[in-house]
Scaffold this motif. Sequence first.
Motif, PDB file in Angstrom:
ATOM      1  N   ASN A 184      -7.563  48.188 -50.378  1.00  0.00           N
ATOM      2  CA  ASN A 184      -7.141  47.041 -49.580  1.00  0.00           C
ATOM      3  C   ASN A 184      -7.943  47.007 -48.295  1.00  0.00           C
ATOM      4  O   ASN A 184      -8.313  48.052 -47.763  1.00  0.00           O
ATOM      5  CB  ASN A 184      -5.640  47.143 -49.272  1.00  0.00           C
ATOM      6  CG  ASN A 184      -4.828  46.905 -50.527  1.00  0.00           C
ATOM      7  OD1 ASN A 184      -5.030  45.909 -51.227  1.00  0.00           O
ATOM      8  ND2 ASN A 184      -3.953  47.842 -50.842  1.00  0.00           N
ATOM      9  N   HIS A 185      -8.208  45.814 -47.770  1.00  0.00           N
ATOM     10  CA  HIS A 185      -8.973  45.638 -46.517  1.00  0.00           C
ATOM     11  C   HIS A 185     -10.286  46.415 -46.548  1.00  0.00           C
ATOM     12  O   HIS A 185     -10.634  47.095 -45.601  1.00  0.00           O
ATOM     13  CB  HIS A 185      -8.133  46.086 -45.299  1.00  0.00           C
ATOM     14  CG  HIS A 185      -6.810  45.411 -45.247  1.00  0.00           C
ATOM     15  ND1 HIS A 185      -6.681  44.075 -44.974  1.00  0.00           N
ATOM     16  CD2 HIS A 185      -5.555  45.882 -45.454  1.00  0.00           C
ATOM     17  CE1 HIS A 185      -5.398  43.756 -45.031  1.00  0.00           C
ATOM     18  NE2 HIS A 185      -4.697  44.830 -45.308  1.00  0.00           N
ATOM     19  N   ALA A 186     -10.974  46.327 -47.662  1.00  0.00           N
ATOM     20  CA  ALA A 186     -12.220  47.075 -47.803  1.00  0.00           C
ATOM     21  C   ALA A 186     -13.402  46.260 -47.292  1.00  0.00           C
ATOM     22  O   ALA A 186     -13.325  45.046 -47.129  1.00  0.00           O
ATOM     23  CB  ALA A 186     -12.432  47.429 -49.265  1.00  0.00           C
ATOM     24  N   ALA A 187     -14.512  46.957 -47.043  1.00  0.00           N
ATOM     25  CA  ALA A 187     -15.767  46.295 -46.692  1.00  0.00           C
ATOM     26  C   ALA A 187     -16.894  46.973 -47.462  1.00  0.00           C
ATOM     27  O   ALA A 187     -16.817  48.159 -47.794  1.00  0.00           O
ATOM     28  CB  ALA A 187     -16.012  46.390 -45.190  1.00  0.00           C
ATOM     29  N   ILE A 188     -17.911  46.191 -47.751  1.00  0.00           N
ATOM     30  CA  ILE A 188     -19.059  46.682 -48.529  1.00  0.00           C
ATOM     31  C   ILE A 188     -20.321  46.428 -47.724  1.00  0.00           C
ATOM     32  O   ILE A 188     -20.544  45.303 -47.270  1.00  0.00           O
ATOM     33  CB  ILE A 188     -19.159  45.929 -49.877  1.00  0.00           C
ATOM     34  CG1 ILE A 188     -17.871  46.086 -50.690  1.00  0.00           C
ATOM     35  CG2 ILE A 188     -20.365  46.408 -50.687  1.00  0.00           C
ATOM     36  CD1 ILE A 188     -17.747  45.113 -51.855  1.00  0.00           C
ATOM     37  N   GLY A 207      -9.653  37.925 -47.417  1.00  0.00           N
ATOM     38  CA  GLY A 207      -8.518  38.428 -48.193  1.00  0.00           C
ATOM     39  C   GLY A 207      -8.634  38.206 -49.686  1.00  0.00           C
ATOM     40  O   GLY A 207      -7.713  38.486 -50.444  1.00  0.00           O
ATOM     41  N   ARG A 208      -9.778  37.660 -50.116  1.00  0.00           N
ATOM     42  CA  ARG A 208      -9.940  37.404 -51.552  1.00  0.00           C
ATOM     43  C   ARG A 208     -10.127  38.722 -52.324  1.00  0.00           C
ATOM     44  O   ARG A 208     -10.581  39.718 -51.771  1.00  0.00           O
ATOM     45  CB  ARG A 208     -11.182  36.554 -51.809  1.00  0.00           C
ATOM     46  CG  ARG A 208     -11.062  35.130 -51.355  1.00  0.00           C
ATOM     47  CD  ARG A 208     -12.251  34.337 -51.823  1.00  0.00           C
ATOM     48  NE  ARG A 208     -12.051  32.934 -51.514  1.00  0.00           N
ATOM     49  CZ  ARG A 208     -12.484  32.353 -50.398  1.00  0.00           C
ATOM     50  NH1 ARG A 208     -13.156  33.030 -49.495  1.00  0.00           N
ATOM     51  NH2 ARG A 208     -12.222  31.079 -50.189  1.00  0.00           N
ATOM     52  N   LEU A 209      -9.829  38.644 -53.617  1.00  0.00           N
ATOM     53  CA  LEU A 209     -10.166  39.738 -54.523  1.00  0.00           C
ATOM     54  C   LEU A 209     -11.686  39.866 -54.626  1.00  0.00           C
ATOM     55  O   LEU A 209     -12.387  38.849 -54.748  1.00  0.00           O
ATOM     56  CB  LEU A 209      -9.584  39.409 -55.911  1.00  0.00           C
ATOM     57  CG  LEU A 209     -10.026  40.295 -57.075  1.00  0.00           C
ATOM     58  CD1 LEU A 209      -9.408  41.690 -56.945  1.00  0.00           C
ATOM     59  CD2 LEU A 209      -9.614  39.651 -58.411  1.00  0.00           C
ATOM     60  N   ASP A 253     -11.364  33.448 -56.042  1.00  0.00           N
ATOM     61  CA  ASP A 253     -10.279  32.682 -55.424  1.00  0.00           C
ATOM     62  C   ASP A 253      -8.972  33.150 -56.041  1.00  0.00           C
ATOM     63  O   ASP A 253      -8.303  32.416 -56.784  1.00  0.00           O
ATOM     64  CB  ASP A 253     -10.488  31.181 -55.649  1.00  0.00           C
ATOM     65  CG  ASP A 253     -11.632  30.658 -54.807  1.00  0.00           C
ATOM     66  OD1 ASP A 253     -11.693  31.011 -53.610  1.00  0.00           O
ATOM     67  OD2 ASP A 253     -12.469  29.915 -55.340  1.00  0.00           O
ATOM     68  N   ALA A 254      -8.628  34.384 -55.728  1.00  0.00           N
ATOM     69  CA  ALA A 254      -7.443  35.002 -56.315  1.00  0.00           C
ATOM     70  C   ALA A 254      -6.942  36.065 -55.351  1.00  0.00           C
ATOM     71  O   ALA A 254      -7.745  36.753 -54.718  1.00  0.00           O
ATOM     72  CB  ALA A 254      -7.801  35.646 -57.648  1.00  0.00           C
ATOM     73  N   PRO A 255      -5.614  36.198 -55.234  1.00  0.00           N
ATOM     74  CA  PRO A 255      -5.075  37.152 -54.279  1.00  0.00           C
ATOM     75  C   PRO A 255      -5.119  38.603 -54.761  1.00  0.00           C
ATOM     76  O   PRO A 255      -5.064  39.531 -53.962  1.00  0.00           O
ATOM     77  CB  PRO A 255      -3.621  36.696 -54.109  1.00  0.00           C
ATOM     78  CG  PRO A 255      -3.298  35.988 -55.393  1.00  0.00           C
ATOM     79  CD  PRO A 255      -4.572  35.382 -55.877  1.00  0.00           C
ATOM     80  N   ASN A 256      -5.210  38.810 -56.062  1.00  0.00           N
ATOM     81  CA  ASN A 256      -5.226  40.178 -56.590  1.00  0.00           C
ATOM     82  C   ASN A 256      -5.789  40.161 -58.011  1.00  0.00           C
ATOM     83  O   ASN A 256      -5.995  39.095 -58.594  1.00  0.00           O
ATOM     84  CB  ASN A 256      -3.819  40.798 -56.558  1.00  0.00           C
ATOM     85  CG  ASN A 256      -2.835  39.963 -57.356  1.00  0.00           C
ATOM     86  OD1 ASN A 256      -3.035  39.718 -58.544  1.00  0.00           O
ATOM     87  ND2 ASN A 256      -1.778  39.474 -56.700  1.00  0.00           N
TER      88      ASN A 256
END
Length: 402
Positions: free
Chosen positions: A19-23, A52-54, A369-372
Amino acid sequence: MDTIGPVKGTEMSDLTVWNHAAIGIKDDIVVWLGSAEEASILDASQTIDAKGRLVTPGLVEPHTHLVFGGSREREMALKQQGVPYLEILKQGGGILSTVRATQATSYGELLEKALFHLDRMATYGITTVEAKSGYGLDRETELKQLRVAKEANEKHPLDIVSTFLGAHAIPPEYKENPEAFLNEMAGLFDEIKQEDLAEFVDIFTETGVFSVPESRRYLMKAREKGFGLKIHADEIDPLGGTELAVELGAISGDHLAVASDEGIGKLANSDTIGVILPGTSFYLGKDDYGRAREMIDAGAAIAISTDFNPGSSVTENLQLIMSIAALKLKLSPEEIWHAVTVNAAHAIGRGDVAGKIAVGRKADIVLWDAPNYLYIPYHYGVNHTNTVIKNGKVIYERQEIR
Ligand code: NIG
Ligand code: FE
């Protein structure tokens, strides 16, 4: 952890989610993974806010018949009348009608058509694709198809992994002598190797097409020449192709809808990946979608695919196949995500470069475009991609119409 092999059995339920990741990406490679908070202090020339997108690895499509001439919309009426797939083939239609169309289509047209389908696959979040020949059934047209796939790989941002499927059907003139036809196709192995036109050799092992002993002899010759092996096996009639895939150490056995108990047991205890094609069962109107659930429960590694082709599964939408896998194969969302990423990559010999977001790997990434991750198989039949990144470059972005 960057695991080496495919994900098998119950491990397929164990999905890593941050969750709340960055690449962090430099050029075409993932160079950093961490939290969004840590990322805010990094010096980046460009950032994309996923809001906040998947975010997932680019999808890997491990089984397509990408290069073909014509289309077969007129066969739909025959299917509605209940004429079986193998009967249409027996009457010279089906695969054989696409063979005639592919023979009659120029190299340039085939290339344009393949690039068009690749564009569409990219919009659906696919970043690596396997592509088979098999609509030539003669030297010239098979090589034409393979050369088209090679040039498409050079021209298009998606990566294409090529498979020689010269043994896809028996041409009418060889009806009485399939072995002679297989010898002719095996006669192309050296040329295909020299021109670097394919990594894998595949065969359609099925009633009315090639038998298990014929397939064994042919695939053993391919293996001697250094090709990896794939088999269209146990799709309609249970002939024992699953067992053959394992016996020969094939990288994948594909379809396997009617695999035997023995075949499932052998698959589970092997390194062969089951590439399951539930869209084909759907499109051919089968009541029984196959035994992927039992295969995973037995401990096998499974990938899923569209089987994109002009006859038995006419779609580039791997997201739709994810929904069919959930609804008809009873796979869990976690299993399905493994099946379209890491395991699909292993099924085409790209387990070390594709199917995962990890430091040192190619930056093939999709923003949805999906929350999870549960959401993609759940909301079916539409395209959920927001942004598709291939080799560190944005190749597709959803447009707003407002
Ligand atoms: O994977 N089963 C054999 N070959 C393809 C279908 C090809 C066609 O109908 O054109 C398949 O389903
Ligand atoms: Fe296929």
